[in-house]
Design an enzyme around this catalytic site. Sequence first.
Site, PDB file in Angstrom:
ATOM      1  N   GLN A   1     -18.313   0.418  -3.482  1.00 14.62           N
ATOM      2  CA  GLN A   1     -19.141   1.820  -3.361  1.00 14.62           C
ATOM      3  C   GLN A   1     -20.570   1.863  -3.860  1.00 14.62           C
ATOM      4  OE1 GLN A   1     -15.678   4.543  -3.578  1.00 14.62           O
ATOM      5  NE2 GLN A   1     -16.766   5.361  -1.996  1.00 14.62           N
TER       6      GLN A   1
ATOM      7  N   ARG B   1     -15.096   7.132 -14.866  1.00 19.60           N
ATOM      8  CA  ARG B   1     -14.102   6.234 -14.211  1.00 19.60           C
ATOM      9  C   ARG B   1     -14.803   5.398 -13.298  1.00 19.60           C
ATOM     10  NH1 ARG B   1     -11.234   7.502  -9.274  1.00 19.60           N
ATOM     11  NH2 ARG B   1      -9.287   6.458  -9.155  1.00 19.60           N
TER      12      ARG B   1
ATOM     13  N   HIS C   1      -9.633  -0.928  -6.512  1.00 16.88           N
ATOM     14  CA  HIS C   1     -10.097   0.511  -5.653  1.00 16.88           C
ATOM     15  C   HIS C   1     -10.678  -0.164  -4.276  1.00 16.88           C
ATOM     16  CE1 HIS C   1     -12.001   4.820  -5.702  1.00 16.88           C
ATOM     17  NE2 HIS C   1     -12.077   4.364  -4.423  1.00 16.88           N
TER      18      HIS C   1
ATOM     19  N   ASN D   1      -6.050   2.866  -7.002  1.00 19.37           N
ATOM     20  CA  ASN D   1      -6.467   3.995  -6.579  1.00 19.37           C
ATOM     21  C   ASN D   1      -6.100   4.423  -5.177  1.00 19.37           C
ATOM     22  OD1 ASN D   1      -8.843   6.372  -6.449  1.00 19.37           O
ATOM     23  ND2 ASN D   1      -9.149   5.287  -4.622  1.00 19.37           N
ATOM     24  N   GLU D   2      -5.491   5.609  -5.094  1.00 19.96           N
ATOM     25  CA  GLU D   2      -4.997   5.915  -3.793  1.00 19.96           C
ATOM     26  C   GLU D   2      -4.434   4.804  -2.825  1.00 19.96           C
ATOM     27  OE1 GLU D   2      -8.118   7.850  -1.569  1.00 19.96           O
ATOM     28  OE2 GLU D   2      -8.583   9.481  -3.236  1.00 19.96           O
TER      29      GLU D   2
ATOM     30  N   ASN E   1      -6.317  12.808  -7.263  1.00 23.21           N
ATOM     31  CA  ASN E   1      -7.410  12.869  -6.435  1.00 23.21           C
ATOM     32  C   ASN E   1      -7.368  14.001  -5.422  1.00 23.21           C
ATOM     33  OD1 ASN E   1      -8.082  10.667  -7.784  1.00 23.21           O
ATOM     34  ND2 ASN E   1      -8.259   9.337  -6.205  1.00 23.21           N
TER      35      ASN E   1
ATOM     36  N   TYR F   1      -9.270  16.545  -2.316  1.00 24.85           N
ATOM     37  CA  TYR F   1     -10.393  16.927  -1.761  1.00 24.85           C
ATOM     38  C   TYR F   1     -10.140  18.122  -0.810  1.00 24.85           C
ATOM     39  CZ  TYR F   1     -12.430  12.753  -3.059  1.00 24.85           C
ATOM     40  OH  TYR F   1     -13.071  11.933  -4.117  1.00 24.85           O
TER      41      TYR F   1
ATOM     42  N   GLU G   1     -10.223  12.357  -9.049  1.00 23.84           N
ATOM     43  CA  GLU G   1     -11.297  12.466  -8.299  1.00 23.84           C
ATOM     44  C   GLU G   1     -11.383  14.068  -7.477  1.00 23.84           C
ATOM     45  OE1 GLU G   1     -11.754   9.816  -4.881  1.00 23.84           O
ATOM     46  OE2 GLU G   1     -11.555   8.063  -6.346  1.00 23.84           O
TER      47      GLU G   1
ATOM     48  N   TRP H   1     -16.075  13.421  -8.220  1.00 23.42           N
ATOM     49  CA  TRP H   1     -16.556  12.285  -7.239  1.00 23.42           C
ATOM     50  C   TRP H   1     -17.687  12.929  -6.419  1.00 23.42           C
ATOM     51  CZ3 TRP H   1     -15.061   7.535  -6.747  1.00 23.42           C
ATOM     52  CH2 TRP H   1     -15.741   6.940  -5.899  1.00 23.42           C
TER      53      TRP H   1
ATOM     54  N   GLU I   1     -19.868   5.459   1.359  1.00 23.50           N
ATOM     55  CA  GLU I   1     -18.474   6.232   1.831  1.00 23.50           C
ATOM     56  C   GLU I   1     -17.727   5.468   2.822  1.00 23.50           C
ATOM     57  OE1 GLU I   1     -16.850   8.354   0.504  1.00 23.50           O
ATOM     58  OE2 GLU I   1     -15.595   8.779   2.119  1.00 23.50           O
ATOM     59  N   TRP I   2     -17.219   4.385   2.586  1.00 25.14           N
ATOM     60  CA  TRP I   2     -16.234   3.652   3.476  1.00 25.14           C
ATOM     61  C   TRP I   2     -16.699   3.734   4.985  1.00 25.14           C
ATOM     62  CZ3 TRP I   2     -14.409   0.812  -0.081  1.00 25.14           C
ATOM     63  CH2 TRP I   2     -14.173   1.051  -1.385  1.00 25.14           C
TER      64      TRP I   2
HETATM   65  C1  PNW Z   1     -11.155   8.864  -1.612  1.00 26.37           C
HETATM   66  N1  PNW Z   1      -8.802  10.356   3.987  1.00 26.37           N
HETATM   67  O1  PNW Z   1     -11.083   8.338  -0.233  1.00 26.37           O
HETATM   68  C2  PNW Z   1     -11.660   7.633  -2.535  1.00 26.37           C
HETATM   69  O2  PNW Z   1     -10.925   7.346  -3.576  1.00 26.37           O
HETATM   70  C3  PNW Z   1     -13.285   7.438  -2.787  1.00 26.37           C
HETATM   71  O3  PNW Z   1     -13.711   6.168  -2.814  1.00 26.37           O
HETATM   72  C4  PNW Z   1     -13.886   8.065  -1.538  1.00 26.37           C
HETATM   73  O4  PNW Z   1     -15.220   8.095  -1.572  1.00 26.37           O
HETATM   74  C5  PNW Z   1     -13.547   9.420  -1.724  1.00 26.37           C
HETATM   75  O5  PNW Z   1     -12.252   9.847  -1.668  1.00 26.37           O
HETATM   76  C6  PNW Z   1     -14.297  10.407  -0.437  1.00 26.37           C
HETATM   77  O6  PNW Z   1     -13.882  10.245   0.755  1.00 26.37           O
HETATM   78  C7  PNW Z   1     -10.795   8.835   0.827  1.00 26.37           C
HETATM   79  O7  PNW Z   1      -9.380  10.028   5.079  1.00 26.37           O
HETATM   80  C8  PNW Z   1     -11.078   8.312   1.902  1.00 26.37           C
HETATM   81  O8  PNW Z   1      -7.804  11.056   3.980  1.00 26.37           O
HETATM   82  C9  PNW Z   1     -10.538   9.216   3.050  1.00 26.37           C
HETATM   83  C10 PNW Z   1      -9.345   9.892   2.889  1.00 26.37           C
HETATM   84  C11 PNW Z   1      -9.273  10.409   1.600  1.00 26.37           C
HETATM   85  C12 PNW Z   1      -9.681   9.593   0.681  1.00 26.37           C
END
Ligand code: PNW
Length: 479
Positions: free
Chosen positions: A22, A79, A123, A175-176, A305, A307, A381, A428, A435-436
């Site tokens: 990233q 991290r 990651h 990671n995740e 992590n 959100y 995160e 984070w 962002e993916w």
């Molecule tokens: C996490 N979802 O990603 C990652 O660990 C980070 O690299 C990323 O930038 C961050 O959260 C914010 O997105 C996710 O769709 C990406 O559920 C997608 C999901 C969850 C976490």
Amino acid sequence: MSDAKLSFPPEFLWGAATAAYQIEGAAQEDGRTPSIWDTFSRTPGKVLGGDTGDVACDHYHRWREDVRLMADLGLRTYRFSVSWPRVQPTGRGPAVQRGLDFYRELVDELLENGIEPMLTLYHWDLPQELETSFPSGDSAGGGWPERDTAHRFADYARIVGEALGDRVRMWTTLNEPWCSAFLGYGSGVHAPGRTDPAAALRAAHHLNLAHGLGAQALRSVLPARARLGISLNPSAVRPLTDSAADRDAQRRIDALANRVFSGPLLKGAYPGDLLTDTASVTDWSFVRSEDLAVIHHPLDFLGINYYAPAVVSGGADPSAPRHDGHNSADHSPWPAADSVAFHRAPGELTAMDWPVDPSGLTDLLLRYTAEAPGVPLFVTENGAAFDDKPNAAGQVHDPDRIRYLDAHLRAVHKALEAGADVRGYFLWSLLDNFEWAYGYSKRFGAVYVDYETQRRVPKSSAYWYAKAAASGRLPDVED
Ligand code: PNW
């Protein structure tokens, strides 16, 4: 809210997080080979705007400046992740010294600035070669659905452990893994973009196995003072109503989001209901009984992590749109869960359309306190994307992010008061970054990045967070 300023323990580690693909850029330098994210992002239609990580934040060349930024903000910990194809191109065979040197220099600079590194081995940037060419071939491709990938990961873990074990104390394997398995091989919105529910479940198991084999390899080369963990993204899943159907939907998603990892990691077994729920997709014959003891390796800490929470109900029309944050995907990331409907959780939405609801973070910290007694927790995160823009004076004001961070740090504090052993928090992200699937369109950074000039501008939230880190107390939230 500017009431009592909550204070955190003096040893609480205030940090920020990033990931190699990233931020680093330099995708073709010093012997680095493509990862599955290079291939995926270069495939038209996979990433918004056709963005790739070729340049990203150019951190590979600007890391000294970035460490200075962290030091100026008073961060106590950082991290980051190591790019597997940078240190072991193709994922097999000998290491590239220059790749290891990059991380050694970074770590030394962090330590000189009093910043404790937390290193993540994986990651999401699997060497493309491991996805493409694979020994047994009993699924549609290689990568995580293949058992061999877990062994390759253990070799890679040993390489990095031998190179950096003398100076890095905190290590996480993955990671995740939920995202790697279910977004990578289920919904296909992440690399490598496959959409096969059986492959996603195989991937989940082999990621668990990779963690276990990687942990064993690390223990054999790291000094005793090293601390070893994993970062999960557990879901705070709530039933829409108290009906039996909705509670069953919650149980089903809880198995696919959480217990598929916490079962083997913390208890040494896959949950029985998960195996029954997914019997139409796979018979789980790829799990060998000896794998479970390997995966059930004592953790020194667990990374959470977080959100946003999820709300589910049962008895869904499978063709109705989902509100699980994956609405844009044609394929569900949830194997054998077509009867589950996802609803928007209440709360203000971030730029990701994810609701702001900090109570899920308290819930998860308390849940894992109970499920992993004696295992310290880190929030590895937490953060949010908002539509940040510099003003005429070039400053970036992001009161939404300050409110988000304040609310979530309060949620952490609540868990601490209720007895959770939370040792630190990683925002984070340090920088706006790739962002993916959303490319550069979503900005999660405490520091704004101008992608034309690579100029870094700390947002107001960075100064707010710096005050919190310096004082151990949450500062006032501006309007
Ligand atoms: C996490 N979802 O990603 C990652 O660990 C980070 O690299 C990323 O930038 C961050 O959260 C914010 O997105 C996710 O769709 C990406 O559920 C997608 C999901 C969850 C976490």
